[in-house]
Design an enzyme around this catalytic site. Structure first.
Site, PDB file in Angstrom:
ATOM      1  N   ARG A  49       0.853  -0.870   0.399  1.00  0.00           N
ATOM      2  CA  ARG A  49       0.087   0.021  -0.380  1.00  0.00           C
ATOM      3  C   ARG A  49       1.393   0.965  -0.359  1.00  0.00           C
ATOM      4  NH1 ARG A  49      -1.396   2.180   4.224  1.00  0.00           N
ATOM      5  NH2 ARG A  49      -2.258   0.037   5.236  1.00  0.00           N
ATOM      6  N   TYR A 102     -17.139  17.268 -15.439  1.00  0.00           N
ATOM      7  CA  TYR A 102     -17.177  16.064 -15.370  1.00  0.00           C
ATOM      8  C   TYR A 102     -17.688  15.308 -13.652  1.00  0.00           C
ATOM      9  CZ  TYR A 102     -17.445  10.982 -14.258  1.00  0.00           C
ATOM     10  OH  TYR A 102     -17.282   9.584 -14.080  1.00  0.00           O
ATOM     11  N   ASP A 174      -7.321  19.148 -14.125  1.00  0.00           N
ATOM     12  CA  ASP A 174      -7.882  18.062 -14.373  1.00  0.00           C
ATOM     13  C   ASP A 174      -7.415  17.864 -15.794  1.00  0.00           C
ATOM     14  OD1 ASP A 174      -9.389  15.667 -15.750  1.00  0.00           O
ATOM     15  OD2 ASP A 174     -10.745  15.376 -13.760  1.00  0.00           O
ATOM     16  N   LYS A 199      -8.411   6.640 -19.329  1.00  0.00           N
ATOM     17  CA  LYS A 199      -9.005   7.354 -20.274  1.00  0.00           C
ATOM     18  C   LYS A 199      -7.481   7.102 -20.983  1.00  0.00           C
ATOM     19  CE  LYS A 199     -13.004   7.848 -18.562  1.00  0.00           C
ATOM     20  NZ  LYS A 199     -12.897   8.313 -17.528  1.00  0.00           N
TER      21      LYS A 199
HETATM   22  N1  PLP Z   1     -12.116  13.484 -14.852  1.00  0.00           N
HETATM   23  C1  PLP Z   1     -12.475  12.979 -15.899  1.00  0.00           C
HETATM   24  C2  PLP Z   1     -12.673  14.645 -17.315  1.00  0.00           C
HETATM   25  C3  PLP Z   1     -12.976  12.480 -16.108  1.00  0.00           C
HETATM   26  O1  PLP Z   1     -13.538  11.946 -17.963  1.00  0.00           O
HETATM   27  C4  PLP Z   1     -13.363  11.058 -15.333  1.00  0.00           C
HETATM   28  C5  PLP Z   1     -14.147   9.396 -15.694  1.00  0.00           C
HETATM   29  O2  PLP Z   1     -14.790   9.758 -16.482  1.00  0.00           O
HETATM   30  C6  PLP Z   1     -12.821  11.505 -14.090  1.00  0.00           C
HETATM   31  C7  PLP Z   1     -11.879  12.333 -13.902  1.00  0.00           C
HETATM   32  C8  PLP Z   1     -13.158   9.879 -12.650  1.00  0.00           C
HETATM   33  O3  PLP Z   1     -11.974   9.317 -13.667  1.00  0.00           O
HETATM   34  P1  PLP Z   1     -12.927   7.454 -13.249  1.00  0.00           P
HETATM   35  O4  PLP Z   1     -13.394   7.436 -13.810  1.00  0.00           O
HETATM   36  O5  PLP Z   1     -11.192   7.392 -13.390  1.00  0.00           O
HETATM   37  O6  PLP Z   1     -12.455   7.332 -11.538  1.00  0.00           O
END
Ligand code: PLP
Length: 379
Positions: A49, A102, A174, A199
């Site tokens: 961990r 998101y 992000d 992604k």
């Molecule tokens: N940030 C963005 C722009 C996203 O599109 C997503 C998920 O679609 C996330 C964060 C969250 O990521 P995760 O689905 O890997 O938890």
């Protein structure tokens, strides 16, 4: 001399295995490590961990790709986001978030952290004056997503870094949609970069993961403490898959961009499409900022369909190669209806998305096949 992006993607954190010479970092499927006497660690590793060599390789690679000093890999993008808020905020603090973030990020603020005592306000991040006006005495953080999911809104990172500095707030970016190949927020003044590595970084729709990268070592240490204390780490197999994906990020992103540009051309001329949202279009309100801070404009394209939500849903259900599904950033093309799928959690909130919107994650298949598929679905 600093090595190029493509070199770092393949080599940063990825020395040949010291025991066997294996060129590819092994999957260290172990929870614990033999100690030579109490407290006598052989390799710096004591428990997976806290740290695991496969995860370390990924973390070092991600830090190099973002031009940072510290990378941290998590079990998901949302776990990475959670660690930021826990590490840096206390109840009573205020955060400015994008007015088209998101949906899962919005849900984290609205359904988890608001109960905990955090306050937040959505602001249109493309409008610097509006962001400045949203700053309060309690603002501790400005949370940026650029381009945004699913409306492809663009925020000027350097300008927001200035607002954050004036407010004494942390700037979080992000960078999931752009990936570090297209955009490097730390160089533009961001304090923390967050990714859903699920992604583009992973790139093959076969793993869920998240990451944080910082330039400031002390901030990196603070986040690392929370990563270990909260425990939502990436497992070794997930870290290995993500690292394998990251090696080809640059070539994949260039093809995603090539294909997206052709898709935008097709949609822009199509009578059934009322609006195309893509930062590469000169008429896009964030085009200038995007051109300044992005190498190219990415593989995500959203568009609005004449005939309303039912017709938008029909288009999503009619494609053959564009697979109807959530997520994005993999080699295969995906299509979805944000209002009823990825962004259902923002229905009725200030972040609600238009119900005639379709989102495409344009993959790296043969472009003629993708164009034929969309043409048929829009017929
Ligand atoms: N940030 C963005 C722009 C996203 O599109 C997503 C998920 O679609 C996330 C964060 C969250 O990521 P995760 O689905 O890997 O938890």
């Amino acid at each position: 001399m600093t090595e190029g992006f493509e070199t770092l993607a393949i080599h940063a954190g990825q020395e040949a295995d010291p025991h066997t010479g294996a060129v590819v970092v092994p999957i260290y499927a172990t929870s614990t490590y033999k100690q030579d006497g109490v407290g006598g660690l052989r390799s710096g590793y004591e428990y997976s961990r806290s740290a695991n060599p496969t995860r370390t390789a990924l973390e070092e690679c991600l830090a190099a790709l973002e031009g940072g000093t510290r990378g941290l890999a998590f079990a998901s993008g949302l776990a990475a986001e959670d660690a930021i808020l826990r590490a840096l905020c206390v109840p009573g603090d205020h955060v400015i978030i994008p007015s088209d973030a998101y949906g899962g990020t919005y849900r984290l603020f609205a359904k988890v952290y608001e109960r905990w005592g955090l306050t937040f306000d959505p602001a249109p991040l493309g409008d610097i004056d509006a962001v400045r006006a949203a700053v309060t005495d309690s603002t501790r953080m400005i949370w940026v997503e650029t381009p945004t999911n699913p409306l492809l809104g663009v925020a000027d990172i350097a300008a927001l870094a200035q607002v954050a500095r004036e407010a004494g707030a942390t700037l979080v970016v992000d960078n999931t949609f752009a990936s570090p190949y297209l955009q490097q927020p730390l160089a533009l003044g961001a304090d923390i970069v967050v990714h859903s590595t699920t992604k583009y970084l992973g790139g093959h729709s076969d793993v869920v993961g998240g990451a944080l990268v910082t330039a400031d070592a002390e901030l990196g240490e603070r986040l690392a403490f929370h990563q270990n204390a909260m425990g939502a780490v990436a497992g070794p197999f997930d870290a290995w898959l993500t690292l394998r994906g990251a090696k080809t990020l640059a070539v994949r992103m260039d093809r995603h961009c090539d294909n997206a540009e052709r898709v935008v051309e097709l949609l822009s001329a199509h009578p059934k499409v009322t609006q195309v949202l893509y930062p590469g279009l000169p008429g896009h309100p964030g085009h200038e900022a995007a051109a300044k801070q992005m190498r190219r404009f990415g593989g995500m394209v959203s568009f609005r369909v004449a005939g309303g939500p039912d017709e938008a849903v029909r288009v999503c259900e009619r494609t053959r190669l564009f697979t109807l599904g959530e997520s994005l950033g993999g080699v295969e093309s995906l299509i979805e209806h944000p209002g009823r799928m990825t962004h259902q959690s923002v229905a009725g909130s200030p972040l609600e998305v238009p119900d005639d919107l379709v989102r495409l994650s344009v993959g790296i298949e043969s472009i003629d096949d993708l164009l034929a598929d969309l043409t048929e679905a829009l017929r």
